[in-house]
Design a protein around this motif. Sequence first.
Motif, PDB file in Angstrom:
ATOM      1  N   GLU A 349       2.520   6.937   1.747  1.00  0.00           N
ATOM      2  CA  GLU A 349       1.356   6.032   1.789  1.00  0.00           C
ATOM      3  C   GLU A 349       0.348   6.307   0.673  1.00  0.00           C
ATOM      4  O   GLU A 349      -0.449   5.429   0.334  1.00  0.00           O
ATOM      5  CB  GLU A 349       0.645   6.130   3.152  1.00  0.00           C
ATOM      6  CG  GLU A 349       1.396   5.439   4.271  1.00  0.00           C
ATOM      7  CD  GLU A 349       1.615   3.941   3.998  1.00  0.00           C
ATOM      8  OE1 GLU A 349       0.668   3.274   3.562  1.00  0.00           O
ATOM      9  OE2 GLU A 349       2.735   3.468   4.221  1.00  0.00           O
ATOM     10  N   ALA A 352       0.976   3.681  -1.902  1.00  0.00           N
ATOM     11  CA  ALA A 352       1.035   2.263  -1.509  1.00  0.00           C
ATOM     12  C   ALA A 352       0.085   1.456  -2.390  1.00  0.00           C
ATOM     13  O   ALA A 352      -0.974   1.939  -2.802  1.00  0.00           O
ATOM     14  CB  ALA A 352       0.649   2.110  -0.042  1.00  0.00           C
ATOM     15  N   ARG A 354      -2.330  -0.587  -1.982  1.00  0.00           N
ATOM     16  CA  ARG A 354      -3.205  -0.987  -0.880  1.00  0.00           C
ATOM     17  C   ARG A 354      -3.981  -2.237  -1.274  1.00  0.00           C
ATOM     18  O   ARG A 354      -4.339  -2.415  -2.413  1.00  0.00           O
ATOM     19  CB  ARG A 354      -4.169   0.153  -0.556  1.00  0.00           C
ATOM     20  CG  ARG A 354      -3.431   1.416  -0.091  1.00  0.00           C
ATOM     21  CD  ARG A 354      -4.284   2.656  -0.293  1.00  0.00           C
ATOM     22  NE  ARG A 354      -5.207   2.854   0.824  1.00  0.00           N
ATOM     23  CZ  ARG A 354      -4.909   3.564   1.894  1.00  0.00           C
ATOM     24  NH1 ARG A 354      -3.736   4.150   2.001  1.00  0.00           N
ATOM     25  NH2 ARG A 354      -5.790   3.720   2.859  1.00  0.00           N
TER      26      ARG A 354
END
Length: 379
Positions: A349, A352, A354
């Motif tokens: 993550e 990522a 985002r």
Amino acid sequence: MGGGLLQALVGVSEKAAGIARLCRREEPLFQLLVAEKTGPDKNRRFLQDFKTLADVLIQEVIKHDLGKEFPELQGHIHGEESNEFRNTHGDTVAVRVCATPGDTAALLLSVLEPEKVAAELLAAAVHQEVELGDPELAGVTLSIPPQDLAIWIDPIDSTNEYIGGREDVVPIDGIAPTGLCSALVLIGAYDRHTGCPVLGVINEPFFRRDPLTHRWQGRYHWGVAYGDTKLSSLSPPPPPRPVPCVVLSRAEGSAVRGALGPLCGDRLRFAAGAGYKMLCVLLGLADAYVLSEGSTFAWDSCAPHAILRALGGGVVALAGALGARRAGDSGDLPELVYNRPAEGVVGAERWANRGGLVAYLHPQHLEAVLAALATAPGL
């Protein structure tokens, strides 16, 4: 300096594509690839699936071959997968490329046992020499110091389509809604200091079947966007269409679909795989790819982003771009960068994308898409 780096990226993408095809073509490998392991069987063979091993092996081959040719890149070649496997005895095995095909086969067998044939087939492919025979690519000379670069690899983007993907999907205006063709090898290089993507290679291992042998044939695309140098194997895009075609994920929510409907009319398309959707933009089949979720990662977007930049386009973070436009900022929008992990999160993550993204070729299409999405509730 680094003149051969682009050629090396294409070469390792071809080797990777060869391994991806091999795993579907050779019965001992294909049976491992598609086997659904349930119950006690799930743990009997090894704790991860064979598809993960295929991904890891391709990633390690790319790391090994590039690191050997460009020692300055060692430690700066990143991918999605960890190379550690637990075998049936509970031992941890680090998957890597060994000095000889026999050594690599023995290492793979320690993960795959008793699948000796599978281990040997994979090892032979790992140690194969790749000849490109591409005069246009051979003629490209670049002065990019490798020590300024780092690499993101997605060994097989769109894994689900790779494993279960149908081979007979009919494209809609050139865009395949699902299927094996959306499984791609993505290798992108970015500037270590700025995070800006500068070299990209997209390899399509399953581009088409040879009409005589029925074997899959691939093709690749590359782009360079470094300083004032903008080069690509793809043709420059045609002038922008008045009504843009936008490609989305099937999982995309109603807010985005509803906002883009009036802009695109009947020209909303759906496809699998982040890399494949960006490829559709690169090939001019779509004008933009919009994703409102943070469900793609640096390794998905780095290679396509570099090629988009080479052709005059780019990839922006959707949330940031919408915020800027809603605040009345009409300046250049910041593009995604690849050297800054997100703070306060762990694992994958951290990398990522985002806040979603918009990939585009023509800036006016980016603006039209953002203007349409700016009115959408909840975005």
